[in-house]
Motif scaffolding. Structure first.
Motif, PDB file in Angstrom:
ATOM      1  N   THR A 133       5.045  -5.859   8.942  1.00 29.89           N
ATOM      2  CA  THR A 133       5.569  -5.378   7.740  1.00 29.89           C
ATOM      3  C   THR A 133       4.420  -5.122   6.721  1.00 29.89           C
ATOM      4  O   THR A 133       3.323  -5.520   6.765  1.00 29.89           O
ATOM      5  CB  THR A 133       6.385  -6.370   6.966  1.00 29.89           C
ATOM      6  N   VAL A 134       4.735  -4.153   5.799  1.00 29.37           N
ATOM      7  CA  VAL A 134       3.812  -3.711   4.808  1.00 29.37           C
ATOM      8  C   VAL A 134       4.366  -3.674   3.532  1.00 29.37           C
ATOM      9  O   VAL A 134       5.617  -3.274   3.241  1.00 29.37           O
ATOM     10  CB  VAL A 134       3.394  -2.218   5.017  1.00 29.37           C
ATOM     11  N   ARG A 135       3.800  -4.075   2.406  1.00 26.85           N
ATOM     12  CA  ARG A 135       4.064  -3.895   1.183  1.00 26.85           C
ATOM     13  C   ARG A 135       3.091  -3.370   0.230  1.00 26.85           C
ATOM     14  O   ARG A 135       1.862  -3.861   0.286  1.00 26.85           O
ATOM     15  CB  ARG A 135       4.086  -5.461   0.589  1.00 26.85           C
ATOM     16  N   SER A 136       3.510  -2.244  -0.621  1.00 26.87           N
ATOM     17  CA  SER A 136       2.535  -1.458  -1.314  1.00 26.87           C
ATOM     18  C   SER A 136       2.873  -1.807  -2.526  1.00 26.87           C
ATOM     19  O   SER A 136       4.124  -1.882  -3.102  1.00 26.87           O
ATOM     20  CB  SER A 136       2.897  -0.084  -1.137  1.00 26.87           C
ATOM     21  N   VAL A 137       1.826  -2.171  -3.557  1.00 20.12           N
ATOM     22  CA  VAL A 137       2.046  -2.434  -5.102  1.00 20.12           C
ATOM     23  C   VAL A 137       1.007  -1.559  -5.730  1.00 20.12           C
ATOM     24  O   VAL A 137       0.070  -1.183  -5.342  1.00 20.12           O
ATOM     25  CB  VAL A 137       1.731  -3.939  -5.189  1.00 20.12           C
ATOM     26  N   ARG A 138       1.325  -1.518  -6.947  1.00 20.22           N
ATOM     27  CA  ARG A 138       0.565  -0.675  -7.987  1.00 20.22           C
ATOM     28  C   ARG A 138       0.077  -2.054  -8.899  1.00 20.22           C
ATOM     29  O   ARG A 138       0.950  -2.619  -9.656  1.00 20.22           O
ATOM     30  CB  ARG A 138       1.140   0.421  -8.806  1.00 20.22           C
ATOM     31  N   LEU A 139      -1.175  -2.176  -9.048  1.00 17.13           N
ATOM     32  CA  LEU A 139      -1.733  -3.405  -9.950  1.00 17.13           C
ATOM     33  C   LEU A 139      -2.372  -2.874 -11.150  1.00 17.13           C
ATOM     34  O   LEU A 139      -3.415  -1.888 -10.748  1.00 17.13           O
ATOM     35  CB  LEU A 139      -2.539  -4.287  -9.217  1.00 17.13           C
ATOM     36  N   ASP A 140      -2.465  -3.488 -12.169  1.00 13.82           N
ATOM     37  CA  ASP A 140      -3.120  -3.206 -13.394  1.00 13.82           C
ATOM     38  C   ASP A 140      -4.304  -3.950 -13.776  1.00 13.82           C
ATOM     39  O   ASP A 140      -4.309  -5.267 -13.165  1.00 13.82           O
ATOM     40  CB  ASP A 140      -2.115  -3.262 -14.685  1.00 13.82           C
ATOM     41  N   GLY A 141      -5.265  -3.479 -14.223  1.00 12.10           N
ATOM     42  CA  GLY A 141      -6.524  -4.198 -14.782  1.00 12.10           C
ATOM     43  C   GLY A 141      -7.702  -3.579 -14.069  1.00 12.10           C
ATOM     44  O   GLY A 141      -7.774  -2.677 -13.730  1.00 12.10           O
ATOM     45  N   ASN A 142      -8.890  -4.348 -14.662  1.00  7.41           N
ATOM     46  CA  ASN A 142     -10.038  -3.962 -14.261  1.00  7.41           C
ATOM     47  C   ASN A 142     -10.286  -4.536 -12.683  1.00  7.41           C
ATOM     48  O   ASN A 142      -9.484  -4.968 -12.351  1.00  7.41           O
ATOM     49  CB  ASN A 142     -11.112  -4.715 -15.352  1.00  7.41           C
ATOM     50  N   ARG A 143     -11.705  -4.070 -12.282  1.00 10.81           N
ATOM     51  CA  ARG A 143     -12.069  -4.463 -10.961  1.00 10.81           C
ATOM     52  C   ARG A 143     -11.496  -5.692 -10.483  1.00 10.81           C
ATOM     53  O   ARG A 143     -10.795  -5.964  -9.538  1.00 10.81           O
ATOM     54  CB  ARG A 143     -13.300  -4.052 -10.601  1.00 10.81           C
TER      55      ARG A 143
END
Length: 163
Positions: A133-143
């Motif tokens: 399975t795959v989960r894709s996310v968009r994460l905020d913040g610096n490196r």
């Protein structure tokens, strides 16, 4: 401890490893974005060596193919940051490290886009006895924040898969 640097309680990681231990299962990682941080967090727990098989750090695109078995055509066509790449990383970790479970991570920590993919884009692959399975996310913040969040999300989702 590395586990504290990514914002996870050691007890939560220990509980995840206990589930694997009770089930008689093992885990391995193939990490690009996180460069071994998931494996490092897992092995922060004393006694983790009975369930953590190892990991592949495949930061360079060519190593994704050479070490983890990611399809070269996929990498040439879609680049290194793609859901199918995360899936193949997980499968590669599982197969190459002879583990019951594989976790694969790829993404862009920033500050700049990679191959037109925005920073904070993360794809997490999980390969196990029942499939992949795959989960894709968009994460905020610096490196640092994106990489730490990717580790947290990966291990939280993995714990959910083990339930």
């Amino acid at each position: 401890m590395i586990v504290e640097q990514v914002g996870l309680p050691l007890s939560r990681v220990a509980a995840l490893l206990d589930v694997l231990r009770r089930r008689g299962e093992t885990v391995a990682t193939a990490e690009s974005l996180t460069a071994g941080l998931v494996a490092a967090v897992l092995t922060d727990v004393p006694g983790s060596s009975d369930v953590v098989r190892g990991g592949l750090i495949v930061y360079a695109t060519d190593l994704k193919a050479e070490l983890a078995g990611v399809d070269r055509e996929l990498l040439n066509t879609h680049g290194a940051v793609h859901p199918r790449v995360a899936e193949m990383l997980a499968e590669g970790a599982r197969q190459r490290c002879a583990a019951d479970w594989g976790i694969g991570l790829t993404g862009v920590a920033g500050p700049d886009p990679q191959d037109g993919v925005a920073p904070g884009t993360v794809h997490l692959g999980f390969a196990g006895p029942g499939g992949t399975t795959v989960r894709s996310v968009r994460l905020d913040g610096n490196r640092h924040e994106v990489r730490a969040a990717a580790v947290r999300v990966a291990l939280e989702h993995f714990a959910d898969l083990l339930r």
